[in-house]
Design a protein around this motif. Structure first.
Motif, PDB file in Angstrom:
ATOM      1  N   PHE A  89       0.849  -1.199   0.000  1.00 50.07           N
ATOM      2  CA  PHE A  89       0.000   0.000   0.000  1.00 50.07           C
ATOM      3  C   PHE A  89       0.882   1.246   0.000  1.00 50.07           C
ATOM      4  O   PHE A  89       1.772   1.401   0.834  1.00 50.07           O
ATOM      5  N   ASP A  90       0.627   2.117  -0.955  1.00 53.51           N
ATOM      6  CA  ASP A  90       1.355   3.380  -1.064  1.00 53.51           C
ATOM      7  C   ASP A  90       0.501   4.443  -0.373  1.00 53.51           C
ATOM      8  O   ASP A  90      -0.517   4.883  -0.905  1.00 53.51           O
ATOM      9  N   GLU A  91       0.908   4.803   0.842  1.00 53.56           N
ATOM     10  CA  GLU A  91       0.069   5.707   1.645  1.00 53.56           C
ATOM     11  C   GLU A  91      -0.049   7.082   1.015  1.00 53.56           C
ATOM     12  O   GLU A  91      -1.091   7.741   1.135  1.00 53.56           O
ATOM     13  N   GLY A  92       1.006   7.536   0.312  1.00 53.60           N
ATOM     14  CA  GLY A  92       0.974   8.863  -0.314  1.00 53.60           C
ATOM     15  C   GLY A  92      -0.075   8.929  -1.403  1.00 53.60           C
ATOM     16  O   GLY A  92      -0.737   9.957  -1.597  1.00 53.60           O
ATOM     17  N   ASP A  93      -0.229   7.824  -2.108  1.00 56.30           N
ATOM     18  CA  ASP A  93      -1.100   7.806  -3.289  1.00 56.30           C
ATOM     19  C   ASP A  93      -2.428   7.085  -3.009  1.00 56.30           C
ATOM     20  O   ASP A  93      -3.287   7.008  -3.887  1.00 56.30           O
ATOM     21  N   SER A  94      -2.580   6.549  -1.797  1.00 58.34           N
ATOM     22  CA  SER A  94      -3.769   5.740  -1.447  1.00 58.34           C
ATOM     23  C   SER A  94      -4.047   4.689  -2.518  1.00 58.34           C
ATOM     24  O   SER A  94      -5.168   4.560  -3.013  1.00 58.34           O
ATOM     25  N   ALA A  95      -3.021   3.969  -2.889  1.00 57.84           N
ATOM     26  CA  ALA A  95      -3.187   2.940  -3.941  1.00 57.84           C
ATOM     27  C   ALA A  95      -2.296   1.749  -3.613  1.00 57.84           C
ATOM     28  O   ALA A  95      -1.324   1.868  -2.855  1.00 57.84           O
ATOM     29  N   TRP A  96      -2.642   0.614  -4.195  1.00 62.11           N
ATOM     30  CA  TRP A  96      -1.844  -0.592  -4.015  1.00 62.11           C
ATOM     31  C   TRP A  96      -0.931  -0.797  -5.216  1.00 62.11           C
ATOM     32  O   TRP A  96      -1.356  -0.610  -6.363  1.00 62.11           O
ATOM     33  N   GLU A  97       0.311  -1.152  -4.926  1.00 58.53           N
ATOM     34  CA  GLU A  97       1.219  -1.558  -5.996  1.00 58.53           C
ATOM     35  C   GLU A  97       1.339  -3.081  -5.899  1.00 58.53           C
ATOM     36  O   GLU A  97       1.704  -3.627  -4.859  1.00 58.53           O
ATOM     37  N   VAL A  98       0.984  -3.728  -6.986  1.00 62.61           N
ATOM     38  CA  VAL A  98       0.886  -5.184  -6.971  1.00 62.61           C
ATOM     39  C   VAL A  98       1.946  -5.750  -7.915  1.00 62.61           C
ATOM     40  O   VAL A  98       2.063  -5.310  -9.065  1.00 62.61           O
ATOM     41  N   THR A  99       2.715  -6.710  -7.423  1.00 60.47           N
ATOM     42  CA  THR A  99       3.810  -7.271  -8.225  1.00 60.47           C
ATOM     43  C   THR A  99       3.485  -8.712  -8.601  1.00 60.47           C
ATOM     44  O   THR A  99       3.094  -9.515  -7.746  1.00 60.47           O
ATOM     45  N   THR A 100       3.656  -9.031  -9.876  1.00 59.34           N
ATOM     46  CA  THR A 100       3.322 -10.371 -10.359  1.00 59.34           C
ATOM     47  C   THR A 100       4.554 -11.282 -10.350  1.00 59.34           C
ATOM     48  O   THR A 100       5.685 -10.818 -10.186  1.00 59.34           O
TER      49      THR A 100
END
Ligand code: N01
Length: 553
Positions: free
Chosen positions: A123-134
């Protein structure tokens, strides 16, 4: 079939409103609902096709233990009216065919990336988004991530000395080869006597030259009474679907339409009670436990049902010593998932089937051509591990999930899973779990619970969008209260008396906590609906770059 999407966009990171992990029944319906609402969605699936548990569990005899006319989606009336289930309990191949049909009919494949595991989600708190790695090292971003990873998806390999040195083929029921296995003329060993074993033993017994079943804990099993469905039976379901589905969602504890019990087992005299059990036994299936309303609450009541099944085992199995060993005696009936079989106990009357009791001795070692128990070698050519799953939390635990402050979900759940409503976990904003621990999930008809969670999550995301909220998170206090409630309800029943996978007891070192919510799917749905009606009470919603504001009271 439409082409599956590619992630390769000149190496650039892609962004979606929602990433869904898993394309089983939960992931497929989540995709369908979110697309209807106009969200951009990408689904990642480790397997090469849809179907989830029905994609992986292809062992001989695999079939559903909930009747197929009920273990099916209800969200599309056209779908439920047109699909032709061939048997009362469809085999795995037919359920997988149904999943593929749904994927085609609703054009789902265009948004599913197959053969791709999710390794990490941060979770990227600055951007309020999840970065998901495959698994192939690519990353995608999404405002929300939904884990539809299944409750029984992480097959458990037992830690038995010598297993790696076995010279023949080793199969796990939860990871069965797609091309099938022919055991003709082979000596086969099956380790484990849970549902997977109980379904596969009678089928393997018909092929193998000899079958050894290594049993640590005997389980209660009820005959399925599987049969071809007649056109009249299908029509009766189709005509009555509105009421059947309503009952399953709103009234049934376990999401199954069945006549509910109106009294306790001790309210009837012995003869009447026996007649009722006999009727349920003859009808077959999981609803045996609905003979009385206190079988999972009162040990004396439970004993009457357990004794009935133990007597049946003694009637069916000819060798008294084998029958005695097959009779469960260390847990109340139903406190471990009850099994549903076709000729399981009768299989032990075959001259080519041997029950090997390993309760007191365990398996000493697996040798290149044998399983050694109490200094005796049982020679085999192939080994089947029917040893179950790291249930409910196992598939999430394999992913490196990092929430606020870089804290991992595994760190947070060291003492057992903590969720609010089984849907979200505090510290992990914008992360939803379908049928997670703390929800009825595995204690119910899974499709009923899946549809309820998917609908709740979809409505919630639409609510957030309408109010231009970018973050949603469970409140710690609400979560603590929910965890305590789940625990309280479980301890009002007999369930915690069994060393079951519901309790995490099958995994060494896993915390012993009763994971699913026992309150019943109807009551649980009402709680979730009330929470939503109060503006998502117990959750905090915030707008990006703004002060946190509680969306509700
Ligand atoms: O797994 P299980 P499963 N040495 O955990 C034994 C669903 N399901 O795959 O009980 C020796 O129930 C273990 O022994 P013990 C259903 O919800 C549904 O059969 O720990 N034995 C046990 O006997 C079900 O409940 C369907 O003492 C070892 C067995 O392996 C759930 O999946 C069909 C061992 C594991 O039984 C899991 O069922 C199939 C060891 N080291 C499954 N380790 C339907 O019909 C484990 N065992 C829809």
């Amino acid at each position: 079939m439409s082409a599956a999407p590619s992630l390769a966009e000149n190496g650039r990171e892609q962004a979606f409103d929602v990433v869904v992990v898993g394309a089983g029944f939960a992931g497929m319906y989540m995709l369908h609902r979110l697309r209807e609402l106009g969200f951009s969605v990408r689904v990642f699936e480790q397997g090469s096709d849809v179907g989830g548990t029905w994609y992986w569990n292809r062992y001989p005899g695999a079939r559903c233990d909930v009747e197929s006319m009920q273990y099916s989606y209800s969200f599309s009336d056209e779908l439920q009216q047109e699909w032709e289930w061939s048997e009362r309990y469809a085999p795995q191949s037919e359920i997988l065919k149904y999943a593929r049909h749904v994927a085609e009919r609703f054009g789902l494949r265009t948004d599913i990336v197959f053969n791709t595991r999710i390794e990490r989600a941060e979770f990227d708190e600055g951007d309020s988004a999840w970065e998901v790695t495959t698994s192939d090292g690519r990353t995608v971003r999404a405002r929300f991530v939904v884990f539809a990873t299944g409750c029984l998806s992480n097959a458990r390999m037992p830690d038995i000395k010598g297993l790696a040195g076995f010279a023949g083929q080793v199969y796990h029921t939860g990871h069965w080869p797609h091309e099938g296995v022919d055991f003709s003329g082979k000596r086969v060993g099956v380790i484990g006597t849970g549902s997977s074993s109980i379904q596969s033993v009678p089928v393997i017994a018909e092929q193998a030259s000899h079958l050894f079943v290594f049993q640590r804990t005997p389980n209660f099993s009820i005959p399925a009474r599987n049969a071809a469905l007649t056109a009249d039976e299908r029509d009766a379901f189709r005509r009555n679907y509105p009421e059947i589905r309503r009952f399953a969602r709103e009234e049934a504890r376990n999401g199954i339409y069945a006549e509910p019990p109106d009294r306790g087992a001790l309210d009837d005299g012995e003869n009447t009670r026996r007649d009722k059990y006999e009727q349920r036994w003859t009808k077959g299936g999981l609803t045996f436990m609905l003979a009385y309303n206190n079988l999972l609450l009162d040990k004396a009541a439970n004993d009457t049902a357990a004794d009935f099944v133990r007597d049946k085992i003694a009637e069916i199995v000819k060798d008294p010593e084998t029958a005695r060993r097959l009779q469960p005696d260390n847990h109340p009936i139903g406190t471990k998932r009850i099994c549903v079989d076709t000729d399981y106990y009768a299989a032990f009357n075959r001259p080519n089937v041997t029950l090997v009791d390993i309760r007191s001795t365990g398996i000493e070692e697996i040798r290149p051509h044998a399983v050694r128990v109490a200094a005796r070698d049982y020679e085999i050519d192939a080994l089947v591990l029917a040893t179950g799953f790291d249930a409910m939390t196992g598939s999430l635990a394999k992913i490196d999930i990092r929430g606020r402050g870089g804290r991992t979900l595994n760190q947070k759940w060291t003492e057992g899973p903590k969720t609010y409503l089984g849907l979200m976990s505090e510290g992990f904003p914008n992360l939803f779990i379908i049928t997670g621990p703390g929800s009825p999930s595995v204690l119910s008809n899974m499709i009923v619970s899946i549809e309820q969670h998917v609908d709740w999550i979809a409505d919630c995301l639409a609510f957030l969008r309408k109010r231009t909220m970018t973050t949603m998170e469970a409140n710690r206090e609400a979560e603590e209260q929910w965890v305590a409630h789940v625990n309280d309800v479980a301890h009002q029943t007999l369930y915690p008396q069994a060393n079951s996978w519901y309790m995490g007891a099958n995994i060494p070192g896993k915390p012993r906590i009763f994971m699913p919510y026992i309150g019943g799917v109807g009551a649980y749905r009402k709680i979730c609906d009330d929470v939503a009606a109060k503006g998502y009470d117990g959750f905090t919603m915030t707008a990006k770059a703004a002060e946190r504001v509680a969306a509700t009271s």
